[in-house]
Write a protein that holds these residues in place. Structure first.
Motif, mmCIF file in Angstrom:
data_model
loop_
_atom_site.group_PDB
_atom_site.id
_atom_site.type_symbol
_atom_site.label_atom_id
_atom_site.label_comp_id
_atom_site.label_asym_id
_atom_site.label_seq_id
_atom_site.Cartn_x
_atom_site.Cartn_y
_atom_site.Cartn_z
ATOM 1 N N VAL A 11 0.846 -1.205 0.000
ATOM 2 C CA VAL A 11 0.000 0.000 0.000
ATOM 3 C C VAL A 11 0.880 1.253 0.000
ATOM 4 O O VAL A 11 0.704 2.166 -0.827
ATOM 5 C CB VAL A 11 -0.928 0.017 1.246
ATOM 6 N N TYR A 12 1.852 1.292 0.933
ATOM 7 C CA TYR A 12 2.662 2.511 1.050
ATOM 8 C C TYR A 12 3.652 2.663 -0.102
ATOM 9 O O TYR A 12 4.104 3.774 -0.374
ATOM 10 C CB TYR A 12 3.379 2.543 2.412
ATOM 11 N N ALA A 13 3.957 1.548 -0.815
ATOM 12 C CA ALA A 13 4.870 1.649 -1.968
ATOM 13 C C ALA A 13 4.138 2.181 -3.196
ATOM 14 O O ALA A 13 4.757 2.746 -4.094
ATOM 15 C CB ALA A 13 5.469 0.276 -2.271
ATOM 16 N N ILE A 52 0.782 3.716 17.773
ATOM 17 C CA ILE A 52 0.747 2.327 17.298
ATOM 18 C C ILE A 52 0.053 2.275 15.928
ATOM 19 O O ILE A 52 -1.049 2.794 15.770
ATOM 20 C CB ILE A 52 -0.040 1.453 18.310
ATOM 21 N N GLY A 53 0.714 1.656 14.959
ATOM 22 C CA GLY A 53 0.176 1.637 13.593
ATOM 23 C C GLY A 53 0.128 3.051 13.049
ATOM 24 O O GLY A 53 -0.791 3.431 12.339
ATOM 25 N N GLY A 54 1.153 3.813 13.398
ATOM 26 C CA GLY A 54 1.192 5.240 13.036
ATOM 27 C C GLY A 54 1.311 5.460 11.535
ATOM 28 O O GLY A 54 0.929 6.525 11.034
ATOM 29 N N LEU A 74 5.270 3.177 15.878
ATOM 30 C CA LEU A 74 5.404 1.755 15.550
ATOM 31 C C LEU A 74 4.474 1.426 14.390
ATOM 32 O O LEU A 74 3.313 1.844 14.380
ATOM 33 C CB LEU A 74 5.035 0.919 16.778
ATOM 34 N N ASP A 75 5.003 0.670 13.437
ATOM 35 C CA ASP A 75 4.145 0.205 12.339
ATOM 36 C C ASP A 75 4.779 -1.047 11.751
ATOM 37 O O ASP A 75 5.993 -1.198 11.776
ATOM 38 C CB ASP A 75 4.007 1.263 11.248
ATOM 39 N N LEU A 76 3.934 -1.933 11.212
ATOM 40 C CA LEU A 76 4.546 -3.112 10.611
ATOM 41 C C LEU A 76 5.068 -2.847 9.214
ATOM 42 O O LEU A 76 5.782 -3.694 8.656
ATOM 43 C CB LEU A 76 3.619 -4.335 10.681
ATOM 44 N N ASP A 101 5.033 -5.747 14.473
ATOM 45 C CA ASP A 101 3.604 -6.047 14.516
ATOM 46 C C ASP A 101 3.157 -5.852 15.972
ATOM 47 O O ASP A 101 3.761 -6.440 16.885
ATOM 48 C CB ASP A 101 3.392 -7.504 14.065
ATOM 49 N N ALA A 102 2.132 -5.062 16.161
ATOM 50 C CA ALA A 102 1.686 -4.736 17.531
ATOM 51 C C ALA A 102 1.219 -5.969 18.305
ATOM 52 O O ALA A 102 1.102 -5.920 19.528
ATOM 53 C CB ALA A 102 0.563 -3.702 17.479
ATOM 54 N N THR A 103 0.958 -7.079 17.605
ATOM 55 C CA THR A 103 0.493 -8.282 18.313
ATOM 56 C C THR A 103 1.645 -9.190 18.753
ATOM 57 O O THR A 103 1.421 -10.134 19.511
ATOM 58 C CB THR A 103 -0.486 -9.103 17.449
ATOM 59 N N ASP A 116 -3.588 4.961 19.047
ATOM 60 C CA ASP A 116 -3.775 4.084 17.887
ATOM 61 C C ASP A 116 -4.973 4.604 17.105
ATOM 62 O O ASP A 116 -6.099 4.617 17.622
ATOM 63 C CB ASP A 116 -4.025 2.643 18.388
ATOM 64 N N ARG A 117 -4.730 5.065 15.904
ATOM 65 C CA ARG A 117 -5.858 5.429 15.038
ATOM 66 C C ARG A 117 -5.877 4.452 13.865
ATOM 67 O O ARG A 117 -4.964 4.419 13.053
ATOM 68 C CB ARG A 117 -5.724 6.865 14.514
ATOM 69 N N ALA A 118 -6.929 3.643 13.846
ATOM 70 C CA ALA A 118 -7.218 2.768 12.702
ATOM 71 C C ALA A 118 -6.201 1.656 12.490
ATOM 72 O O ALA A 118 -5.961 1.265 11.350
ATOM 73 C CB ALA A 118 -7.392 3.604 11.429
HETATM 74 C C1 LIG Z 1 -5.514 2.717 8.185
HETATM 75 S S1 LIG Z 1 -3.801 2.923 8.488
HETATM 76 C C2 LIG Z 1 -3.768 4.216 9.701
HETATM 77 C C3 LIG Z 1 -2.405 4.876 9.781
HETATM 78 C C4 LIG Z 1 -2.306 6.005 10.817
HETATM 79 N N1 LIG Z 1 -2.589 5.548 12.157
HETATM 80 C C5 LIG Z 1 -3.196 7.160 10.472
HETATM 81 O O1 LIG Z 1 -4.125 7.473 11.236
HETATM 82 O O2 LIG Z 1 -2.941 7.777 9.425
HETATM 83 C C6 LIG Z 1 -3.440 1.492 9.480
HETATM 84 C C7 LIG Z 1 -1.974 1.365 9.832
HETATM 85 O O3 LIG Z 1 -1.819 0.323 10.775
HETATM 86 C C8 LIG Z 1 -0.702 -0.466 10.422
HETATM 87 N N2 LIG Z 1 -0.966 -1.794 10.989
HETATM 88 C C9 LIG Z 1 -1.968 -2.642 10.661
HETATM 89 N N3 LIG Z 1 -1.919 -3.731 11.423
HETATM 90 C C10 LIG Z 1 -0.855 -3.573 12.266
HETATM 91 C C11 LIG Z 1 -0.267 -4.371 13.282
HETATM 92 N N4 LIG Z 1 -0.770 -5.565 13.594
HETATM 93 N N5 LIG Z 1 0.827 -3.898 13.912
HETATM 94 C C12 LIG Z 1 1.358 -2.682 13.600
HETATM 95 N N6 LIG Z 1 0.847 -1.897 12.633
HETATM 96 C C13 LIG Z 1 -0.247 -2.335 11.983
HETATM 97 C C14 LIG Z 1 -0.639 -0.396 8.902
HETATM 98 O O4 LIG Z 1 0.642 -0.667 8.389
HETATM 99 C C15 LIG Z 1 -1.076 1.038 8.651
HETATM 100 O O5 LIG Z 1 0.010 1.917 8.621
#
Ligand SMILES: C[S@@+](CC[C@H](N)C(=O)[O-])C[C@H]1O[C@@H](n2cnc3c(N)ncnc32)[C@H](O)[C@@H]1O
Length: 209
Positions: A11-13, A52-54, A74-76, A101-103, A116-118
């Motif tokens: 997605v990000y690429a 988280i998942g930034g 943190l992001d995967l 991975d946050a898990t 954590d947003r989304a």
């Molecule tokens: C919808 S995007 C939201 C990105 C950001 N938080 C924002 O508000 O713009 C979801 C993000 O969560 C990351 N993500 C999804 N599952 C994850 C996990 N298990 N651990 C860490 N990051 C994760 C994805 O790589 C992606 O960057």
């Protein structure tokens, strides 16, 4: 690489910053909730914050501009973090960028604010949600705050082509357990870059012990 990180790296690429549905120019509710947590903690700019998942979110830019000095993202997806670093430039060297991975991540320290947003809403398997909460419990200080934004119960069923688990503050409270007390919850109608709308909820919890 896991299927999850392959999806997100792809997605990000392939998509520009404002070509993803979750793009926000200004993360106003996140910032307001982080400021409220800072004021509750009385530590203001020394607050340790982890997003988280930034992804490539502009929250980190806003926090740096606001003078916060202890920030981790943190992001995967390594690609997501590289995009954010490139945009921020020199100040990026003061941020702790964690590809994980946050898990499954093993936190090496603790934080005052977990934001954590989304990202949490992609955890549709209860075992993944339990693993996430286990990491959260080892990373958030007693008295610290947890801010989780997800699609609301009337929000979309998918994000980035993946199924999501929608939440309200009650379902999040049940996931976090009784040590986390709900402090505030807010709704947001997010406008995607192409003008459609998505119902989000933001909930902020304080850790009791
Ligand atoms: C919808 S995007 C939201 C990105 C950001 N938080 C924002 O508000 O713009 C979801 C993000 O969560 C990351 N993500 C999804 N599952 C994850 C996990 N298990 N651990 C860490 N990051 C994760 C994805 O790589 C992606 O960057």
């Amino acid at each position: 690489m896991s299927d999850r990180s392959t999806h997100w790296d792809q997605v990000y690429a392939t998509k520009g910053e404002a070509e993803v549905s979750w793009y926000q120019d200004s993360p106003a509710i996140s910032l307001a909730m982080i400021r409220a947590a800072a004021s509750d903690r009385g530590s203001d700019r020394d607050l340790a914050i982890i997003d988280i998942g930034g992804g490539a979110s502009r929250l980190v830019d806003a926090l740096l501009q606001g003078g916060y000095r202890d920030i981790a993202v943190l992001d995967l997806s390594a690609n997501a973090l590289e995009a954010a670093k490139k945009r921020i430039g020199q100040a990026a060297s003061t941020v702790d960028w964690i590809v994980a991975d946050a898990t499954t991540w093993r936190p090496a320290r603790t934080y005052d604010v977990w934001h954590d947003r989304a990202a949490f809403h992609f955890l549709t398997d209860p075992r993944d949600r339990a693993a996430y909460v286990e990491r959260l419990r080892s990373a958030v200080k007693p008295g610290g705050h947890v801010i989780i934004a997800t699609f609301a119960p009337d929000g979309p069923e998918k994000c980035s082509g993946l199924p999501v688990q929608r939440h309200d503050s009650a379902s999040l409270a049940a996931e976090l357990g009784r040590d986390f007390v709900l402090v505030e919850t807010r709704s947001e109608t997010h406008q995607t870059p192409w003008g459609s709308t998505q119902a989000f909820q933001f909930s902020r919890f304080r850790r009791q012990k």
